[in-house]
Design an enzyme around this catalytic site. Structure first.
Site, PDB file in Angstrom:
ATOM      1  N   ASN A 155      -7.613  -9.002 -16.119  1.00 38.45           N
ATOM      2  CA  ASN A 155      -8.138 -10.196 -15.458  1.00 38.45           C
ATOM      3  C   ASN A 155      -9.279  -9.739 -14.552  1.00 38.45           C
ATOM      4  OD1 ASN A 155      -8.586 -12.176 -13.410  1.00 38.45           O
ATOM      5  ND2 ASN A 155      -6.558 -13.051 -13.774  1.00 38.45           N
TER       6      ASN A 155
ATOM      7  N   ILE B 271       2.297  -7.748  -4.773  1.00 37.37           N
ATOM      8  CA  ILE B 271       1.904  -7.188  -3.478  1.00 37.37           C
ATOM      9  C   ILE B 271       0.433  -7.457  -3.222  1.00 37.37           C
ATOM     10  CG2 ILE B 271       3.687  -5.405  -3.491  1.00 37.37           C
ATOM     11  CD1 ILE B 271       1.623  -3.426  -4.521  1.00 37.37           C
ATOM     12  N   GLY B 272      -0.088  -8.431  -3.958  1.00 37.83           N
ATOM     13  CA  GLY B 272      -1.518  -8.695  -3.874  1.00 37.83           C
ATOM     14  C   GLY B 272      -2.249  -8.189  -5.101  1.00 37.83           C
TER      15      GLY B 272
ATOM     16  N   PHE C 136       0.816  -1.221   0.000  1.00 41.01           N
ATOM     17  CA  PHE C 136       0.000   0.000   0.000  1.00 41.01           C
ATOM     18  C   PHE C 136       0.845   1.264   0.000  1.00 41.01           C
ATOM     19  CE2 PHE C 136      -2.158  -3.376   2.493  1.00 41.01           C
ATOM     20  CZ  PHE C 136      -3.059  -3.765   1.512  1.00 41.01           C
TER      21      PHE C 136
ATOM     22  N   GLY D 282      -4.830   0.924 -14.982  1.00 46.60           N
ATOM     23  CA  GLY D 282      -4.395   0.623 -13.612  1.00 46.60           C
ATOM     24  C   GLY D 282      -5.454   1.055 -12.628  1.00 46.60           C
TER      25      GLY D 282
ATOM     26  N   GLU E 212      -5.425   1.664  -7.039  1.00 49.28           N
ATOM     27  CA  GLU E 212      -5.622   2.773  -6.113  1.00 49.28           C
ATOM     28  C   GLU E 212      -6.848   3.604  -6.484  1.00 49.28           C
ATOM     29  OE1 GLU E 212      -1.490   4.458  -4.982  1.00 49.28           O
ATOM     30  OE2 GLU E 212      -1.263   3.503  -6.936  1.00 49.28           O
TER      31      GLU E 212
END
Lengths: 760, 334, 190
Positions: A651, A469-470, A243, A722, A725
Site C-alpha cells: 500500500n 501499531i501504526g 517502536f 518490510g 524500520e
C-alpha cells in the site's frame, strides 16, 4: 490536487487505499487498551526506586495506607507468588521483583491501588522506602562496569562476521582510516503511555495492554502467575506507537494481574511518562571503533568494526549490528567484534531498527570520511563498492537496488549542485551542507496462522493476531485478503490484536506485513481452491468441467478468462454451506514445522537478513540538506529526500507514511534524542517530553519519499521485505555528513547539538 | 497530588483575604494552572488551598491598554492574547515576540501573564522530588545541579546554592523595558519595578520573589520610550519551537543617525532571574552597532558568567545570541 | 438542546461513609466538588475530586476516551480539547476550574455521522499512523484554522508544534490542515 501522502503505485506496488481504521482514529473511537471500559476499576499507581543499586531496608506504608480510598499495596513482601521469567525467553528483563534487592533506578518497588486515580497517586507519594545504597555504575567508563565478549554470552550472536585477514588488508592499504563513534541512550517514547488493565472472570484473566506480541504477553503472564496460558487473554486492538517498547513483557503486567486478583476487581494502571523510562526498555548507548582500508581508486580492501554496548547488570542484551553492516559493501576482508558492558541500569531492548541504527550510523559516517580522504564524491564511492554478493561467504543478495535508490534520490535532490568543498555553500546567515548515507534493514519473515471466512455475499472476515501499531496492519492484511478473494477492501473485516485469534509473530523486525500477508494469502488460497473445485466439478453451471487453473476470483464471482462466471452465492448453494472458512499455518522456508507450535507458546523464530544462502535486505539512499546558523549554530534540516526499495509494497500510502516518519525519526536521532544520565545516581534526568527532545512540526519541512520498484521472489510468498524500520537507518550519518559539509566540523558523537559547532 | 480545598473568588479582596498573611496553611493562586497544576502533580508544590482567580478577569486584570505613557497589561491576560494584540505587536514587538516564542499555542491560551513571570525553574533536581539535594525545595539540602547534568542551567546570577535557570521569556522583555508591577494585598496596593520582583538565589534560593504572602499581581506597566519599536526577542534553542531557551536576548534600541542613544538589553536562558545586561547597554551608548561593538557589548554582558561543565557553552552561545540580536535590531526597518 | 446527566466519581463505599454530600468549601479537602460542565453540547452535573484533571474527568468519568493522555504535564498536546472554543491541554486543566464552561472533544466533531472537514482531511492525507496523538492534533488543527494561524505552511507548522507526533506524520498533518482550511471557512459561512 496531488496528494503526496498517496503516491501513484509503480510496478509491484499496491494501491494507496486509505487506512481501514482511519475513521475510528479520527473520531476518537479507536480503542487503545486503556480506553477499554471495564466495570468499576480500581486504579494502580507505581512507586519506583530512586536508587540504582542496593537494598530496601524498610518500606513505610503507614502514610499511604492512611489515605482514604486506598485498597491494597503490593510490595516485595506480598508478591512472592509471582514467578520469574528469564530474560530472552519472554521477559524484557531479569529485574522483575519489587525488591528488596534493587538493581536499577526506577525499579518498581510498590503498586498502590485505590478507588480513584487521585487517591492512588496521593498515597503512592507517601510510600517511604529506606534503602541501603551502593554506588552505582552508570555507563561506559564508570567504575565497576564489567565487559564481556558478546559471542560468549548472547545465544543469538555466537558467531559474528569475519572474512579474510583484515589486519593484512589494512597493512597493505594505501588509504586507511581509524575512527571512533558514539551514540547515546534513547527511549522510544511512544505517545501512548505504558498501560495495563487486568480483569478476572473466575480463573480467567483478560489483559488489556498495548502490545506488539499478544501471544508472547499471554504466555509470559501465565508463566509469571503460574497458570495455564489458555486462561489468559491479551487484547491490544491498537497500540499508540510502540517502536519496540511493547514487544516483550515487562514486569508491570503480572503485578497488575496479581493486584486485580487480590481485590477481585479490575485494576487499571497508566504509568507516568517518567516511569516509562525505567519500567520498559530503551536503546542503549554504544561505542564503535571502525577501520576502513581502501585503494586509491576507492575500492575497499578491509573493514573492521568493534562495538561496545551497555546492558543491565544481569542481562546480556546486545544488538550486534555488525551482522548487518558487514554485508553492506564489497569490503574485502572483514573483522568484527562486539562487547557487552554491564552497568547498573534497566535492561535495554529493541528500539526501532535496533542493530542497524547505531552500527550503520558509525559505518556510514566512516564511509563519508573515507570518501573525503580519497577525494571522491560520497555517492561515487559507494557505487565503486556496491555489490550483489555479501562479502561474508560471497552469498548473493536476493535482490538489491541500492544504487538505483541513490540515482533516483540524487536526481530529485539536485545532488549535482553540491560543491564538494566543506563550508563552501551558504545562504545568507546560514551555512548549507549536503550529506548522504545508506539505509538498510534486514528482511525478516516469521511463522503465522490465519483464519478467513467468506460469506456468499462477498463479505470476508480475516482473523490473525497481528498488531496495529501504526504500521497499517489492518489495512494491508485486508488488502491481501481482498485481492486473493476478488472482493473490495471494504468487504473485508480484519480482526487482529487479540490472543484468541490465530497467532502472528511479534510486530518487530519489520516482519508483520511479510509474515501476516503470507499467512493470509495461504489461507485465502485454500478458500480459492475449494471454490474452484466446487465450480469445476459441478454437474452443471457455467464453469462445470473447466480447469481450475483457468479460474480467478473477481467482484464476488469465480470467473474464467473468457468471461464466464458464477457467483459465490450460487457456488455456496451447490456446496451446501453458509460460509466457507479456512485456517492455515504459514511457516517460511528455513524454519522447522515446529515453529507454529512454538508461536502458539509465545516463542517466535524468524528467517532472513544475513542468515541463509541468500542475504535479504531492504535498502535506501537518503540525501539531506542541513543549515547551520553562521553565528548561533542552530542546526535545521529543511530538506531530506529518500529513495527506498523493499520488494513488494502492499500500500503506497501506508508505506509512504512509514518511510517519511522513519526519516524524521532519523533526523531526531541525529539532532535531538538523547537520554541524559546523571552518573552519580545512574538515573535518567530528562525523563519527560519537555526535556527529551523529539522534533515538533516546525522542525520538519520538506520530506520527499521515492518508492523504487523492486521484485523479490525469494524473501517470502508475499514478496514483501518490510520497511517499518528502514528509513530511520543511516539518517543520522547523512546529517552528520551534511553538518561536516556545511561547517567542516566532524561530529562523531550523537546527538549533534549546537554546542559541538560553537568552536571558533 | 495532595488534596486541597478549591475556592473561586470574584474580587481581589476575597482573594487576598483567602490567601493573605492570616492563612495558616500553604495557599496558591490558580490562574492558567500551567505551572501550578504541573508542579502539584509532581508533588513539588503542595498547597492546601487553591484560590481560583480566573473570575477576576472582567476587571482591570484582564485588559490590555495602550496609552501615551505606555502599555498596561492585566495580569490575567492570556499569553496568546497579548502576543496577538496589534498594539503590542506594533509598539512593543519585543513583548509580543517573547510571548509568541514561548511554550505552545495551547499553553499560551491558558497561561496568564501574571503566572508567566512567576513560572518556576525547569531544573530536574527541583522538579523531581526524589532528588534529596535541592536548596530551592528543601533549604539547606544542597544543590544536585552544580555537579550534575546542567546543560540547561544558568551561567549568570547563580550561587553555590543554586544555578537553576529562570525559564521564562516575557520577563526578559519586561525587565529590558523598565516595566513596573502593580501588586495588591490585604495591606494595600503597591507598585515595584519589575527588576525588583525576582531575587537571585544567593543563599536563599527558596525565596524566588519579593512578593508578600497573599500578594497578587494586578498588572504590568511598560513605559513608552523611543526604543520600544526597534525591539526584538531572539530565542536560540535546539528545536525550532516549543522549547525553553538555551539562550535568548531581548533588545530595544533608540538610534540616532545610526548611533545608539539608548540600548535596553536583557538575557534569558542563561541566568537565574530575568537578567538586565546594564554593562552591555553602557558599552553601546553612543556607538554604532557593528560586529566589533556588538562583540564588546556581548563580552561586557557575560563578563561575570560562570559555567558548570555541561553549560559552559552558554557563555559563548549567549554572547553570540546577543551579537545576533543587536545586529538584527539595528537593521530593523521601523 | 442540552440534556443533563449525572456522573459520580465517588466510589460507592466512600459515599456511604459520608452522611451528606460535601459541598465545595466545606473545609474537607477530600470532599468532592459539585459543579456543572457542558461537554459536546451536553450538560453534566458532576461531583468530583478537586484534583481531577479535565482529562481524567473526560476519560474516567464521562467515558469520552478519545482524548488521550500522553504526558500529563502539558508537554505533548495529546489531550488537547477546546474550552469555550479555545484549545487548551486538558491535563493541566482542573476539572473543577472548568465549571460552567463548554468543552468540545474529538467525539463532538462529527455531526449526524458526517465527519468534520478536518477529520476528513486527516484521512485523506494519512495524517497519522498509530493514531494516538490524532484527536489532540485534530482539535488543535481546528483551533489553528479558527485562530487564523493556518494561512501559510510555515504558520501551520509553528502553530501545530504543541502537538507531538512520534510517528512523525508532520508533513501530512500540514497538508491536512491546508486542505481543511477552505472547507472550514465554507462551512462556517453556511
Amino acid at each position: 490536487m496531488a496528494n503526496a501522502a498517496a503516491p501513484t503505485p509503480k510496478a509491484n506496488m499496491g494501491a494507496p487505499a486509505p487506512r481501514v481504521d482511519a475513521r475510528l482514529k479520527v473520531t476518537g473511537q479507536a480503542r487503545y487498551p486503556s480506553d477499554t471500559p471495564v466495570g468499576n476499576p480500581a486504579f494502580a499507581v507505581l512507586v519506583t526506586s530512586t536508587i540504582a543499586t542496593g537494598r530496601i531496608e524498610r518500606l513505610d506504608l503507614d502514610g499511604a495506607r492512611a489515605v482514604p480510598g486506598v485498597l491494597d499495596i503490593l510490595t516485595y513482601e506480598n508478591t512472592g507468588e509471582l514467578k520469574g521469567v528469564k530474560f530472552g525467553q519472554g521477559s524484557s528483563t531479569s529485574i522483575e521483583d519489587l525488591g528488596p534487592e534493587i538493581q536499577q533506578a526506577g525499579q518498581i518497588i510498590a503498586v498502590v491501588v485505590a478507588d480513584t486515580f487521585e487517591a492512588a497517586t496521593d498515597a503512592a507519594s507517601r510510600v517511604k522506602p529506606t534503602y541501603s545504597e551502593q554506588t552505582p555504575s552508570a555507563t561506559f567508563g564508570s567504575p565497576g562496569v564489567t565487559q564481556e565478549d558478546a559471542t560468549k554470552v548472547s545465544p543469538q550472536h555466537k558467531h559474528l562476521p569475519q572474512a579474510g585477514d583484515a589486519e593484512a588488508a589494512f597493512a597493505g592499504a594505501p588509504v586507511v582510516i581509524d575512527l571512533e563513534y558514539e551514540t547515546p541512550p534513547q527511549h522510544h517514547n511512544p505517545m501512548e503511555l505504558f498501560t495495563t488493565t487486568c480483569a478476572w472472570t473466575a480463573d480467567h484473566l483478560t489483559v488489556y495492554e498495548p502490545s506488539q506480541f499478544v501471544y508472547g504477553l499471554k504466555n509470559g503472564v501465565a508463566q509469571r502467575l503460574g497458570i495455564d496460558p489458555d486462561k489468559v487473554r491479551v487484547v491490544s486492538s491498537y497500540a499508540g506507537g510502540a517502536f519496540g517498547s511493547k514487544g516483550t513483557m515487562t514486569p508491570r503486567t503480572a503485578m497488575i494481574a496479581l493486584a486485580a486478583k487480590r481485590l477481585n476487581r479490575p485494576v487499571k494502571l497508566v504509568a507516568t511518562r517518567a516511569q516509562g523510562f525505567t519500567i520498559a526498555t530503551y536503546r542503549a548507548e554504544t561505542r564503535h571503533h571502525i577501520r576502513l582500508g581502501a585503494a586509491r581508486d576507492g575500492k575497499l580492501v578491509g573493514y573492521s568494526h568493534e562495538g561496545f554496548e551497555v546492558s543491565s547488570r544481569p542481562d546480556p542484551y546486545v544488538v550486534a549490528g555488525v551482522e548487518d553492516s558487514a554485508q553492506l559493501y564489497a569490503f574485502g576482508a572483514v573483522a568484527t567484534k562486539v562487547n557487552v558492558v554491564h552497568a547498573d541500569r534497566n535492561t535495554p531492548g529493541y528500539m526501532r531498527s535496533p542493530p542497524v541504527v547505531p552500527y550503520i550510523y558509525a559505518l556510514e559516517s566512516a564511509m563519508d570520511e573515507m570518501a573525503q580522504k580519497l577525494g571522491m564524491d560520497p555517492i561515487a564511492f559507494r557505487r565503486v563498492n556496491d555489490t550483489m554478493n555479501s562479502p561474508i561467504g560471497n552469498r548473493p543478495y536476493s535482490s538489491r537496488s541500492l544504487m538505483t535508490c541513490y540515482d533516483q534520490a540524487a536526481a530529485a535532490f539536485g545532488w549535482k549542485d553540491r560543491n564538494p568543498q566543506p563550508g563552501a555553500m551558504r545562504d545568507g546567515d546560514w551555512l548549507v551542507g549536503y550529506g548522504c548515507a545508506t539505509a538498510v534493514y534486514p528482511t525478516h519473515t516469521g511463522p503465522a496462522a490465519a483464519r478467513v471466512r467468506l460469506k456468499p455475499n462477498g463479505e470476508a472476515r480475516v482473523q490473525i493476531a497481528a498488531h496495529e501499531i501504526g504500521n497499517g496492519a489492518y489495512t494491508v492484511i485486508g488488502q491481501m485478503a481482498a485481492e486473493r478473494l476478488g472482493i473490495d477492501l471494504a468487504s473485508v473485516t480484519v480482526e487482529i490484536g487479540d490472543s484468541r485469534l490465530p497467532p502472528a509473530p511479534v510486530a518487530g523486525g519489520s516482519n508483520t506485513t511479510a509474515s501476516s500477508c503470507s499467512a493470509v494469502k495461504k489461507t485465502c488460497n485454500l478458500i480459492r481452491a475449494r471454490l474452484f473445485h466446487a465450480a469445476v466439478t459441478a454437474n452443471d453451471g457455467p464453469l462445470a468441467g473447466r480447469s481450475a487453473d483457468d479460474l480467478m476470483l473477481q467482484d464476488g464471482k469465480v470467473v474464467a478468462n473468457d468471461g464466464a462466471g458464477e457467483s459465490f452465492a450460487d457456488i455456496f448453494r451447490r456446496m451446501g454451506v453458509a460460509v466457507v472458512e479456512d485456517y492455515a499455518e504459514f511457516v517460511p522456508d528455513g524454519l522447522k514445522p515446529q515453529a507454529i507450535a512454538d508461536l502458539y507458546a509465545g516463542k517466535v523464530d524468524m528467517v532472513g537478513g544475513s542468515h541463509g544462502d541468500k542475504v535479504m535486505y531492504a535498502m535506501g539512499a537518503e540525501l539531506v540538506e542541513v543549515r547551520v546558523h553562521v553565528l548561533t549554530r542552530e542546526i535545521r534540516v529543511p530538506r531530506i529526500v529518500g529513495a527506498f526499495a523493499a520488494g513488494r509494497l502492499m500500500n503506497t500510502r501506508t508505506v509512504h507514511s512509514q518511510l517519511m516518519g522513519g526519516m524524521i525519526w532519523g533526523i531526531s536521532s541525529a539532532l535531538h534524542e538523547a537520554t541524559e544520565i546523571d552518573p552519580r545516581y545512574a538515573r535518567y534526568v530528562n525523563d519527560n517530553l519537555a526535556d527529551y527532545m523529539i522534533p515538533v512540526n516546525a522542525d520538519v519541512d520538506q520530506v520527499q519519499v521515492i518508492l523504487v520498484s523492486e521484485v523479490d521472489h525469494d524473501v517470502n510468498p508475499a514478496g514483501v521485505k518490510g520497511l517499518g524500520e528502514l528509513a530511520n537507518v543511516g539518517t543520522a550519518a547523512a546529517i552528520t555528513n551534511a553538518v561536516h559539509h556545511a561547517t567542516g566540523i566532524r561530529v562523531r558523537k550523537l546527538p549533534i547539538r549546537l554546542e559541538k559547532l560553537l568552536q571558533a | 497530588m495532595r488534596p486541597f480545598i478549591y475556592e473561586r473568588v470574584s474580587d481581589w479582596a476575597a482573594a487576598t483575604q483567602a490567601a493573605g498573611g492570616g492563612a495558616s496553611a500553604p495557599v496558591s493562586y490558580l490562574a492558567g494552572g500551567t505551572t501550578l497544576v504541573d508542579l502539584m502533580r509532581l508533588d513539588v508544590m503542595r498547597p492546601q488551598r487553591v484560590i481560583d482567580i480566573n473570575a477576576l478577569q472582567d476587571g482591570r486584570y484582564g485588559r490590555i491598554e495602550l496609552g501615551q505613557n505606555g502599555l498596561r497589561l492585566g495580569a490575567l491576560v492570556r499569553m496568546a492574547d497579548a502576543a496577538a494584540h496589534p498594539d503590542v505587536r506594533h509598539h512593543y514587538p519585543v513583548i509580543g515576540q517573547s510571548l509568541q516564542l514561548a511554550a505552545s499555542a495551547q499553553l499560551r491560551n491558558m497561561a496568564s501573564l501574571g503566572g508567566n513571570v512567576l513560572q518556576r525553574t525547569r531544573c530536574t533536581y527541583f522538579r523531581d522530588v526524589s532528588y534529596a539535594a535541592c536548596n530551592k525545595r528543601n533549604p539547606g539540602s544542597g544543590c544536585a545541579a552544580l555537579a550534575g547534568v546542567n546543560r540547561m542551567h544558568a551561567v549568570l546570577g547563580g550561587s553555590d546554592h543554586c544555578i537553576a535557570t529562570y525559564p521564562g521569556d516575557f520577563g526578559q522583555a519586561l525587565i529590558a523595558l523598565d516595566a513596573t508591577v502593580d501588586l495588591i494585598s490585604p495591606d494595600g496596593a503597591r507598585t515595584i519595578p519589575f527588576a525588583k520582583l525576582h531575587r537571585q538565589p544567593g543563599d536563599t534560593p527558596d525565596q524566588e520573589t519579593m512578593l508578600r504572602p497573599g500578594e497578587l499581581i494586578v498588572s504590568f506597566t511598560v513605559p513608552a520610550g523611543p526604543w520600544t519599536r526597534r525591539s526584538l526577542y531572539l530565542k536560540v534553542r535546539d528545536r525550532q519551537s516549543y522549547e525553553f531557551a538555551l539562550a535568548s536576548a531581548a533588545v530595544a534600541l533608540d538610534l540616532e543617525d545610526g548611533a545608539v542613544r539608548e540600548a535596553r538589553i536583557a538575557l534569558g536562558g542563561v541566568a537565574t532571574v530575568p537578567w538586565r545586561a546594564a554593562d552591555a547597554e553602557a558599552a553601546l551608548r553612543g556607538k554604532t552597532i557593528d560586529e566589533q561593538t556588538a562583540m564588546a557589548a556581548a563580552d561586557a554582558a557575560f563578563a561575570g558568567a560562570q559555567g558548570h561543565g555541561h553549560n559552559d557553552f552558554k557563555i559563548e552561545l549567549g554572547k553570540r545570541t546577543l551579537r545576533r540580536a543587536l545586529r538584527q535590531a539595528a537593521a530593523l526597518e521601523i | 438542546m442540552a440534556s443533563v446527566s449525572t456522573a459520580t466519581v465517588v466510589p460507592a463505599f466512600a459515599r456511604a461513609s459520608r452522611a451528606t454530600p460535601a459541598a465545595a468549601n466545606s473545609g474537607d479537602a477530600r470532599a468532592p466538588s459539585d459543579f456543572t460542565l457542558t461537554v459536546n453540547g451536553r450538560d453534566h452535573r458532576l461531583a468530583v475530586d478537586s484534583r481531577t484533571s479535565l482529562l481524567d474527568l473526560l476519560r474516567e468519568h464521562l467515558a469520552l476516551t478519545g482524548t488521550k493522555k500522553g504526558c500529563d504535564h502539558g508537554q505533548c498536546g495529546a489531550c488537547t480539547v477546546l474550552l469555550d472554543g479555545r484549545r487548551v491541554v486538558s491535563c493541566l486543566t482542573l476539572a473543577v476550574a472548568a465549571q460552567g464552561r463548554a468543552v468540545t472533544t474529538i467525539e463532538g466533531l462529527a455531526k449526524n455521522g458526517e465527519l468534520h472537514p478536518m477529520q476528513q482531511a486527516f484521512i485523506d492525507h494519512d495524517a497519522f499512523q498509530c493514531g494516538y496523538c490524532t484527536p489532540g492534533q485534530i482539535m488543535s488543527a481546528i483551533a489553528c484554522v479558527n485562530e487564523g494561524h493556518a494561512e501559510t505552511d510555515a504558520d501551520i507548522r509553528e502553530y501545530m508544534s504543541g502537538n507531538l507526533c512520534r510517528c512523525a506524520a508532520y508533513p501530512n498533518i500540514v497538508a491536512a490542515v491546508r486542505q481543511a482550511r477552505p472547507a472550514m471557512k465554507t462551512a462556517s459561512r453556511d
